[in-house]
Design a protein around this motif. Sequence first.
Motif: not given
Length: 139
Positions: A79-106
């Motif tokens: 559970q402690a280890e998952m916290g880091d991955l979960g937070q990093d996954f949230d960061t990933y989700k925020k960085a790449w929310p859709g096609p426009l964000a993805i298209a800006r930096d493929p």
Amino acid sequence: MPKTDTYRKHHDDLRAIAARLETHLDAAAIADNPAAVATVVRELFGKFSVHLAIEDNTLYPSCLAHADLKVRDTARRFQAEMGDLGQDFDTYKKAWPGPLAIARDPVGFVTASRDMLTRLKARVAREEAEFYALVDKAA
């Protein structure tokens, strides 16, 4: 039926989505059609978010209260280890929310996605081999 069957099924689904996403990780193809990869990414976001919520609200709490010390300690560690991955996954989700964000930096998207998928697959494999096996044995 082992206690972890539902979670293992989620892992199977996550591996399948990850495999589909990997087939889209070509920066030139993404630049031409970012919506195609965004669809798969949204599916990964949804499945992983649901999986985490179910684990966090059912499996881990029951294991943290388990009579077997090894089950409790392993649950606490994972559970402690998952916290880091979960937070990093949230960061990933925020960085790449859709096609426009993805298209800006493929290229950046491909790099970030490969990193996230590597970490996610490693976590799934460890969870199944170490934690789920222990939970099923103790059930």
